[in-house]
Enzyme design. Structure first.
Site, PDB file in Angstrom:
ATOM      1  N   CYS A 144      31.946  28.854  42.167  1.00  0.00           N
ATOM      2  CA  CYS A 144      31.459  29.780  41.138  1.00  0.00           C
ATOM      3  C   CYS A 144      32.355  29.753  39.899  1.00  0.00           C
ATOM      4  CB  CYS A 144      31.389  31.199  41.680  1.00  0.00           C
ATOM      5  SG  CYS A 144      30.355  31.370  43.143  1.00  0.00           S
TER       6      CYS A 144
ATOM      7  N   THR B  86      48.087  48.372  38.628  1.00  0.00           N
ATOM      8  CA  THR B  86      47.724  47.462  37.537  1.00  0.00           C
ATOM      9  C   THR B  86      46.562  46.552  37.917  1.00  0.00           C
ATOM     10  OG1 THR B  86      50.020  47.490  36.804  1.00  0.00           O
ATOM     11  CG2 THR B  86      48.637  45.739  35.930  1.00  0.00           C
TER      12      THR B  86
ATOM     13  N   HIS C  53      43.788  48.970  23.590  1.00  0.00           N
ATOM     14  CA  HIS C  53      43.356  49.595  22.334  1.00  0.00           C
ATOM     15  C   HIS C  53      44.463  50.431  21.733  1.00  0.00           C
ATOM     16  CE1 HIS C  53      42.787  53.242  24.684  1.00  0.00           C
ATOM     17  NE2 HIS C  53      42.236  52.460  25.592  1.00  0.00           N
TER      18      HIS C  53
ATOM     19  N   CYS D 111      29.729  34.600  44.206  1.00  0.00           N
ATOM     20  CA  CYS D 111      29.552  34.627  45.668  1.00  0.00           C
ATOM     21  C   CYS D 111      30.720  35.321  46.350  1.00  0.00           C
ATOM     22  CB  CYS D 111      29.279  33.233  46.234  1.00  0.00           C
ATOM     23  SG  CYS D 111      30.715  32.308  46.791  1.00  0.00           S
TER      24      CYS D 111
ATOM     25  N   CYS E   8      34.356  29.598  49.096  1.00  0.00           N
ATOM     26  CA  CYS E   8      35.751  29.161  49.050  1.00  0.00           C
ATOM     27  C   CYS E   8      36.624  29.871  50.058  1.00  0.00           C
ATOM     28  CB  CYS E   8      36.327  29.327  47.644  1.00  0.00           C
ATOM     29  SG  CYS E   8      36.539  31.038  47.126  1.00  0.00           S
TER      30      CYS E   8
ATOM     31  N   VAL F 208      61.953  49.742  48.934  1.00  0.00           N
ATOM     32  CA  VAL F 208      63.212  50.473  48.844  1.00  0.00           C
ATOM     33  C   VAL F 208      63.181  51.622  49.845  1.00  0.00           C
ATOM     34  CG1 VAL F 208      64.749  51.774  47.353  1.00  0.00           C
ATOM     35  CG2 VAL F 208      63.437  49.862  46.415  1.00  0.00           C
TER      36      VAL F 208
ATOM     37  N   ILE G  40      41.401  46.605  29.071  1.00  0.00           N
ATOM     38  CA  ILE G  40      41.031  46.850  27.670  1.00  0.00           C
ATOM     39  C   ILE G  40      42.265  47.407  26.968  1.00  0.00           C
ATOM     40  CG2 ILE G  40      39.543  48.162  26.106  1.00  0.00           C
ATOM     41  CD1 ILE G  40      37.506  48.262  28.474  1.00  0.00           C
TER      42      ILE G  40
ATOM     43  N   SER H 221      47.739  49.309  27.791  1.00  0.00           N
ATOM     44  CA  SER H 221      47.845  49.017  26.354  1.00  0.00           C
ATOM     45  C   SER H 221      49.270  49.190  25.873  1.00  0.00           C
ATOM     46  CB  SER H 221      46.953  49.970  25.536  1.00  0.00           C
ATOM     47  OG  SER H 221      45.611  49.886  25.932  1.00  0.00           O
TER      48      SER H 221
END
Lengths: 493, 417, 124
Positions: free
Chosen positions: A410, A47, A55, A443, A448, A179, A53, A348
């Site tokens: 950023c 994932t 749809h 960056c 960071c 598992v 997206i 989706s």
């Protein structure tokens, strides 16, 4: 002998979007449920690499389950994102035609979509109107099929939202819980041995994605094989935000194989995709041919003004599948063990899959469902300084000064957000990144990065040299300055 | 009760590096009453506290100093003033000369009469140049690694490949070697070393570090942590040539692949940028937005911190003149890079004051001549992209000049490098 | 045994690649490919006794979690061959605060007669 960490009516294995949708749906009912994840955080598998997206899809003959869940899931997404405080933007999609032949294909697609009741579709053949809708689209485009319901969503945002909400409603989450074995017992269900202890479950939902075949193998279910495709993509700097308003997609490559230029909920632009079958299942490498030889030229065919130097992050996703259609059914070995392997557009469909598994499949094999009266569908995300008004920012800083200390320049992410992300379960730099966007900007963590390592070290109470990017083996810094010289003492170079 | 603080100042300086420090001190000295300096980091100094090597200050302090020493001196000077120094303060919005900043206390709106931009530059990342392969931990920009090693006290790894032979890349090669790590090799896309010869000798040759010019990193292997780095020779279009791969075992890849002026804040209020990523500036260091001045690496990447301080001081002096209403604008002449000039700063000339032209060439040449329009010309034994050229033109030559100035560089091809 | 080397001269931007040869008593036997006298002198120094200023850090006992290191430098150049040993010696040093700019951190490192001094300060 491991002690039993928990006894549950239902255990979901795998905290990707499918597992997250199932556990959240389960948390609506009076039953005990847990979700196990082998990684140190949720959303660390397939994932994480999806494009986000959403749809309504194109109905296809050989995939009835995909057809029924994809459109439904797409239409459920907006409300779920509103409830779960997940970024959602109904951008719409333009599937474009460069010539008469492609235009005829669009006309056919329109008929098919309408026949299947997909709402909000139209064919735009007025070139001027098309350019008003999408000003930077190629002059060569003669028409586009507009689907208004296509949306962009934060994939990891959705998973965090679903799982946090499920946990708030009583479900349990176990990370680092790989598992190792499953013993079936016809009376009471299953006993699971995991790296986080042993669990008992009445029902198991196997949503282990890429690893679903292996997990099914633990009960000697070898009825399916997980394969998939690798999809290389490029994230572009949000400086070019607005270069497309819709998901602009090439007709030459419909289905799962799409060349597209897409807005994102964060303002970045996403380019995709080089779709390939690769020898190694789950291979996430990018290649020069994929990035520079395929994605950039093809996306520039759609949007000629796309500047290649604005790329900030190429990456690959891997979409697991177990056949032409989604696999969502009880195991032939044990009907209380439900296998889920989605495939293209699985993101989706995910919400509808959760509903389907919990409300139809599980009851069909004996699970009793009783609505939980106190179920609260609302979850609040970590407050993001970047998204607030000045007044809200000042108020938040007044409550917690750490929200005034910006760590990621950023994406304007504060220390307060990072600490809250850790409180909500982030254990790694990626965990922080996906919850806060720290390190996701142009960056890519240059500024960071060291600061986030320090905060993780402090909050988790571990040395900086033990902080990882994404779990075991991915330590960010390996030594303390001077350590190597002390090691080498005595011997000369 | 929102808790937002509104304040008014004469001059606000954004960025506390060698430029911002110089600008703040100078602005006060030149007569600005309220000067505020905003620094996002925990400490002042920008990149210099991590640049522990020597090579700073020869021009400005007439003495060779380390980066921390250079900053130490500026900070001592600053401490003598009443400049309001705000560290851990992030300017998040710029609207004209009004700044919105965040601190651990609250959100502050600073209404400045003039703003000096001193945000410096940032490093290009792996994603910018699209190095393919796995995406494991262990890939760092050279500057991030430098901060980790020299400031925070951590060494990224002990078998290191470095891509990019700019000065930071070479300095990190020496630094890592001295600290006990092994620099497996240094890889450079161009056919020649990018940084100063002094660094080539004292950072690479001194430690026998293998160098591969006309090569690039073509693959990174390792799912969790870098395990191997693959390099390839490149063709004329800078693409890897199949079959020339060399594979090195390494746990770390450092990237020293260029610096980009950091102007996200500037563009928020419409400051116009040049293709280099820096704002267009005139010879008074004013940007295209009135009252916003800029100095140092936010304008263009300098070789010497000394010039960063110097240009920022000039920006400060002019910012104070601007506030007082006597900025000496006489006319506007455009300055453009011509033959073999990658960029030239300033972009316009508006005053009759002496001007320092800064430029870089596109390609190395020997026996070269640089001509600043019809004003002056200067001869160089060598010109190299890595070595910034500075040409000072006296005030009397600038006076009454009304034509556009084209800067050209002619010379002979330099085969040796 | 004579020793030969190609030394890149760093005295001016010309960067002559000076060919230099010395005998066993470190006397320059030959030098070529240089454009001025400075090149010859520099090349001789580089082959006979190359020296470098060492800049590095030492650990400092401070409450400041972010800045556990103090930047230091040799006050003058030391023999190039001693750099690694000097690094090892400095790795064992932990400095107590306060440290002032210019404080001697390690006197007479490796008996070179050169002190290592702080190039920044840590007050607490």
């Amino acid at each position: 002998m491991q002690k039993v960490a928990g006894k549950f009516d239902v255990i979901v294995i795998g905290a990707g979007v499918a597992g997250a949708a199932v556990i959240r749906e389960l948390s609506k009912y009076n039953l005990s449920a847990a979700i196990l994840e082998k990684e140190p955080d949720v959303c660390f598998g397939a994932t994480k690499g999806t494009h986000g997206i959403v749809h309504c899809g194109f109905p296809v003959d050989d995939a009835p389950i995909k057809n029924r869940t994809e459109m439904k899931g797409c239409l459920m997404m907006e409300q779920a994102c509103a409830d779960l405080d997940v970024p959602y933007q109904k951008a719409g999609k333009l599937l474009v035609a460069f010539n008469e032949e492609e235009l005829r294909a669009l006309q056919k697609a329109l008929v098919s979509l309408k026949r299947n009741g997909v709402p909000g579709v139209e064919l735009v053949t007025d070139k001027d109107r098309l350019r008003v809708m999408e000003p930077n689209i190629s002059d060569q485009v003669i028409a586009a099929l507009h689907t208004a319901n296509t949306a962009v969503v934060s994939p990891w945002g959705l998973v965090f939202g679903l799982i946090e909400n499920a946990v708030a409603n009583g479900a349990k989450l176990y990370i680092d819980a790989k598992v190792q074995s499953i013993t079936a017992n016809n009376e009471s269900g299953f006993l699971l041995q995991t790296s986080a202890g042993s669990f008992a479950a009445g029902y198991i939902v196997n949503a282990a994605g890429l690893f679903a075949g292996k997990v099914a193998g633990l009960i000697k279910d070898n009825s399916f094989v997980v394969s998939g495709t690798r999809q290389q993509r490029i994230v572009m700097d949000k400086k070019i935000e607005g270069i497309v308003r819709h998901v602009v997609r090439d007709l030459r490559a419909t289905g799962a194989h799409g060349d597209f230029v897409s807005p994102t909920v964060y303002g970045d632009i996403l380019l995709g995709a080089k779709v390939e079958n690769v020898p190694e299942v789950g291979d996430l490498r990018t290649t020069r041919e994929g990035l520079d030889g395929w994605i950039l030229p093809r996306c520039r065919r759609l949007i000629p003004s796309l500047p290649p130097q604005m790329s900030i992050k190429p990456f690959s996703g891997y979409i697991p599948k177990a056949g032409a259609d989604y696999l969502i059914k009880p195991s032939p070995v044990n009907s209380r063990f439900i296998n889920i392997v989605l495939g293209g557009s699985g993101f989706s469909a995910s919400l509808a899959v959760g509903e389907y598994v919990v409300n139809e499949i599980l009851p069909s094999v004996g699970l009793q469902l009783q609505k939980k009266p106190g179920f609260n569908p609302i979850r609040k995300d970590i407050p993001h300084i970047h998204d607030l008004t000045d007044e809200e920012r000042a108020e938040l800083i007044g409550k917690d000064p750490l929200y005034g200390h910006i760590v990621c320049r950023c994406e304007t992410v504060s220390e307060g957000e990072i600490v809250e992300a850790i409180r909500r379960g982030a254990r790694t730099r990626d965990g922080v990144k996906f919850r806060t966007r720290s390190g996701m900007g142009r960056c890519q963590g240059g500024f960071c990065g060291p600061r986030v390592l320090r905060i993780l070290s402090r909050e988790l109470g571990i040395p900086v040299e033990q902080v990882t990017r994404k779990g075991e083996g991915s330590t960010e810094v390996l030594y303390r300055t001077k350590e190597l010289l002390k090691e080498a003492k005595g011997g000369s170079k | 009760m929102s808790g937002i603080i509104e304040r008014s100042v004469d001059v606000a300086v954004i960025g506390g590096g060698p430029g911002g420090l110089g600008a703040a001190i100078k602005a006060r000295e030149a007569g600005a009453k309220n000067v505020v300096l905003l620094e996002r980091s925990e400490e002042l100094g920008g990149m210099l506290p991590q640049c522990i090597h020597n090579g700073f200050g020869l021009h400005y302090f007439k003495e060779e100093l380390s980066g921390p020493a250079y900053i130490h001196r500026l900070v001592k000077e600053l401490a003598k003033t009443d400049v309001d120094v705000m560290t851990q303060t992030m300017a998040i919005k710029l609207e004209g000369t009004r700044i919105t900043a965040l601190t651990e206390k609250t959100l502050t709106r600073i209404n400045a009469k003039a703003v000096i931009l001193g945000m410096g530059c940032r490093e290009r990342s792996r994603g910018n140049i699209r190095i393919p392969g796995h995406r494991p931990a262990g890939v760092f920009t050279a500057g991030t690694a430098q901060r980790l090693i020299n400031v925070e006290g951590y060494i990224p790894g002990k078998k290191v490949v470095i891509l990019g032979s700019g000065d930071i890349g070479m300095i990190m090669a020496r630094r890592l070697t001295l600290e006990g790590a092994e620099v497996v090799c240094l890889v450079e896309l161009l056919p020649f070393i990018g940084g100063l010869i002094r660094n080539e000798v004292q950072c690479l040759r001194d430690f026998n570090i293998p160098v591969y010019t006309s090569h690039t990193v073509s693959d990174v292997i390792g799912k969790n942590r870098v395990e191997k780095v693959v390099i390839s020779q490149i063709d004329k279009e800078l693409k890897p040539i199949p079959g020339t791969e060399k594979e090195f075992e390494a746990d770390t890849l450092l990237l020293s692949v260029g610096l980009i002026p950091e102007n996200e804040l500037s563009t928020m209020t419409g400051v116009k940028l040049e293709p280099t990523g820096g704002p267009q500036v005139d010879d008074l260091w004013q940007t295209s937005v009135s009252g916003i001045f800029a100095g140092g690496n936010v304008v263009h990447v300098h070789d010497l911190a000394d010039y960063v301080t110097e240009s920022s001081e000039m920006a400060a002096v002019n910012a104070v003149k601007y506030i007082n209403g006597y900025l000496p604008v006489e006319r506007k002449v455009n300055v453009k890079g011509g033959k073999n000039i990658r960029y030239v700063v300033p972009n316009t000339i508006v005053s009759n004051q002496p001007v320092s032209f800064f430029m870089r060439v596109t390609w190395p040449l020997k026996n070269a001549t640089v001509r600043i329009g019809g004003l002056v010309s200067k001869k160089y034994a060598f010109v190299r992209p890595s070595e910034q050229i500075r040409i000072d033109v006296p005030a009397e030559m600038m006076k009454g000049f009304r034509e556009d100035i084209i800067v050209n560089c002619d010379g002979e091809e330099d085969v040796a490098r | 045994m004579n020793r030969k080397a190609e030394v890149i001269c760093l005295q001016c931007p010309l960067a002559c690649r000076v060919e230099v040869e010395v005998d066993k008593d470190n006397k320059v036997v030959s030098a070529s490919n240089y454009k001025c006298k400075r090149g010859k002198t520099y090349a001789a120094q580089e082959i006979i006794n190359p020296v470098r200023v060492l800049t590095t850090t030492v650990r400092v006992l401070t409450r400041d979690q972010i800045h556990p290191l103090l930047p230091v430098t040799t006050r003058e150049a030391i023999p190039k061959g001693l750099l690694q040993d000097a690094m090892k010696q400095l790795a064992g040093i932990e400095v107590k605060t306060p440290v002032k700019y210019g404080d001697v951190i390690c006197p007479n490192i490796l008996n070179t007669g050169v002190d290592v001094v702080a190039t920044s300060e840590v007050l607490n």
